[in-house]
Design a protein around this motif. Structure first.
Motif, mmCIF file in Angstrom:
data_model
loop_
_atom_site.group_PDB
_atom_site.id
_atom_site.type_symbol
_atom_site.label_atom_id
_atom_site.label_comp_id
_atom_site.label_asym_id
_atom_site.label_seq_id
_atom_site.Cartn_x
_atom_site.Cartn_y
_atom_site.Cartn_z
ATOM 1 N N UNK A 74 39.111 24.003 22.524
ATOM 2 C CA UNK A 74 38.190 24.450 23.573
ATOM 3 C C UNK A 74 38.908 25.384 24.539
ATOM 4 N N UNK A 75 40.126 25.011 24.952
ATOM 5 C CA UNK A 75 40.876 25.876 25.871
ATOM 6 C C UNK A 75 41.165 27.226 25.223
ATOM 7 N N UNK A 76 41.567 27.221 23.950
ATOM 8 C CA UNK A 76 41.832 28.489 23.270
ATOM 9 C C UNK A 76 40.556 29.311 23.125
ATOM 10 N N UNK A 77 39.433 28.667 22.853
ATOM 11 C CA UNK A 77 38.161 29.382 22.721
ATOM 12 C C UNK A 77 37.782 30.069 24.035
ATOM 13 N N UNK A 78 38.097 29.436 25.147
ATOM 14 C CA UNK A 78 37.826 30.055 26.451
ATOM 15 C C UNK A 78 38.702 31.294 26.651
ATOM 16 N N UNK A 79 39.949 31.221 26.185
ATOM 17 C CA UNK A 79 40.861 32.362 26.310
ATOM 18 C C UNK A 79 40.479 33.456 25.319
ATOM 19 N N UNK A 80 40.129 33.077 24.085
ATOM 20 C CA UNK A 80 39.755 34.031 23.021
ATOM 21 C C UNK A 80 38.276 34.362 23.109
ATOM 22 N N UNK A 81 37.825 34.781 24.245
ATOM 23 C CA UNK A 81 36.388 34.990 24.476
ATOM 24 C C UNK A 81 35.768 36.031 23.541
ATOM 25 N N UNK A 82 36.570 36.963 23.033
ATOM 26 C CA UNK A 82 36.076 37.976 22.094
ATOM 27 C C UNK A 82 36.534 37.668 20.669
ATOM 28 N N UNK A 83 37.215 36.554 20.495
ATOM 29 C CA UNK A 83 37.752 36.171 19.194
ATOM 30 C C UNK A 83 37.060 34.957 18.626
ATOM 31 N N UNK A 84 37.802 34.218 17.813
ATOM 32 C CA UNK A 84 37.243 33.044 17.145
ATOM 33 C C UNK A 84 38.310 31.964 17.034
ATOM 34 N N UNK A 107 41.035 38.599 21.900
ATOM 35 C CA UNK A 107 40.387 38.942 20.634
ATOM 36 C C UNK A 107 41.029 38.266 19.420
ATOM 37 N N UNK A 108 41.830 37.238 19.643
ATOM 38 C CA UNK A 108 42.537 36.562 18.556
ATOM 39 C C UNK A 108 41.623 35.674 17.720
ATOM 40 N N UNK A 109 42.022 35.503 16.481
ATOM 41 C CA UNK A 109 41.439 34.505 15.584
ATOM 42 C C UNK A 109 42.497 33.415 15.462
ATOM 43 N N UNK A 110 42.156 32.193 15.875
ATOM 44 C CA UNK A 110 43.121 31.109 16.002
ATOM 45 C C UNK A 110 42.640 29.879 15.247
ATOM 46 N N UNK A 111 43.593 29.137 14.681
ATOM 47 C CA UNK A 111 43.311 27.910 13.941
ATOM 48 C C UNK A 111 43.963 26.729 14.640
ATOM 49 N N UNK A 112 43.248 25.615 14.733
ATOM 50 C CA UNK A 112 43.776 24.359 15.277
ATOM 51 C C UNK A 112 43.649 23.296 14.189
ATOM 52 N N UNK A 113 44.790 22.845 13.657
ATOM 53 C CA UNK A 113 44.817 21.815 12.605
ATOM 54 C C UNK A 113 45.072 20.467 13.255
ATOM 55 N N UNK A 114 44.163 19.514 13.037
ATOM 56 C CA UNK A 114 44.278 18.187 13.656
ATOM 57 C C UNK A 114 43.812 18.251 15.095
ATOM 58 N N UNK A 115 42.567 18.642 15.293
ATOM 59 C CA UNK A 115 42.051 19.008 16.614
ATOM 60 C C UNK A 115 41.839 17.838 17.578
ATOM 61 N N UNK A 116 41.748 16.609 17.089
ATOM 62 C CA UNK A 116 41.552 15.465 18.008
ATOM 63 C C UNK A 116 40.305 15.632 18.847
ATOM 64 N N UNK A 117 40.456 15.576 20.170
ATOM 65 C CA UNK A 117 39.316 15.720 21.087
ATOM 66 C C UNK A 117 38.813 17.154 21.187
ATOM 67 N N UNK A 118 39.618 18.087 20.684
ATOM 68 C CA UNK A 118 39.262 19.492 20.803
ATOM 69 C C UNK A 118 39.773 20.135 22.077
ATOM 70 N N UNK A 119 40.652 19.458 22.813
ATOM 71 C CA UNK A 119 41.126 20.014 24.087
ATOM 72 C C UNK A 119 41.844 21.349 23.883
#
Length: 188
Positions: free
Chosen positions: A49-59, A34-46
Motif C-alpha cells: 500500500x505504501x509503495x502504491x501511494x508512492x508509485x502513483x503513476x506505476x503499478x 512510475x515504477x512497476x514494483x513487486x511485493x512477495x509475501x505481502x502480509x497485511x499489505x503495509x
C-alpha cells in the motif's frame, strides 16, 4: 510523500513490516512514481500500500498466500483508496509463471522457506540494474540470501536495524525484533 504509520493500517493477526523498517526498505528500493514494483509475501499489505501511494503513476503487484492476510490487504487497499495495486493469491513459487516481467524493484518480505528459489525466479523478472530488497529476522535466511545473490552477481549490501520505542505514556523502552535489510542491484 507522507509515510503511513503502523496504527493507521488494519492488521488482524497477520505479520506486518513495522513502520521504520517499511520506510527504510522502501527507501533502499528507490521507488519512483512510475515504477512497476513487486511485493512477495505481502502480509497485511503495509509495504504494498505504501509503495502504491508512492508509485502513483506505476503499478504494484502483491503476492500473498494466507487467507486472513488477503482479506486484510483488501481492507487496507480500500481504506487507503489505492487503485494501482493488484493482489495475486497463492504461494510465490506456484503463481510465479502468472507474474509478467519486468519490474523496476522487488521487495521480499516472506519466503515460506523457499528463499533461494524465490530470489532466482523473481530476480529474473527484474530489469537490468533493478533493485531487490529483502527483510529477515533469522540468520539462516540471511546467509542463504547473501550466498544466492552473490552467486548471481548482484551488488549486495546488508544492514541490521534494531528499533526501540517508548511504551504508551511512559519512558520505558520496548524493543522490536532486530531486522536484516538486504539490498541488491541486478547486474546482467
Amino acid at each position: 510523500m507522507r509515510y503511513i504509520k503502523d496504527d493507521e493500517f488494519i492488521r488482524g493477526n497477520c505479520p506486518m513490516t513495522k513502520e521504520e523498517i517499511r520506510i527504510l526498505s522502501i527507501a533502499k528500493l528507490g521507488v519512483e512514481s512510475d515504477y512497476r514494483v513487486l511485493d512477495v509475501g505481502a502480509g497485511t499489505g503495509s509495504v504494498s500500500v505504501q509503495m502504491a501511494k508512492i508509485c502513483s503513476k506505476g503499478q504494484v503487484v502483491a503476492i500473498e498466500k494466507n487467507e486472513e492476510a488477503l482479506s486484510v490487504i483488501e481492507k487496507n487497499i480500500e481504506k487507503f483508496n489505492v487503485n494501482n495495486l493488484t493482489v495475486v493469491k497463492g504461494e510465490a513459487l506456484e503463481v510465479e509463471s502468472s507474474i509478467k516481467p519486468y519490474f523496476d524493484a522487488v521487495f521480499i518480505g516472506g519466503s515460506g522457506g523457499n528463499i533461494e528459489e524465490i530470489i532466482k525466479r523473481y530476480g529474473a523478472k527484474l530489469k537490468e540494474n533493478g533493485k531487490m530488497v529483502l527483510n529477515f529476522i533469522t540468520l539462516n535466511n540471511l546467509y542463504k540470501t547473501l550466498d544466492t545473490l552473490k552467486s548471481m552477481n548482484y551488488e549486495v549490501e546488508c544492514i541490521q536495524v534494531s528499533i526501540n520505542k517508548t511504551r504508551a505514556n511512559s519512558y520505558m523502552m520496548t524493543s522490536n525484533n532486530s531486522i536484516f535489510i538486504v539490498s541488491a542491484i541486478r547486474n546482467l
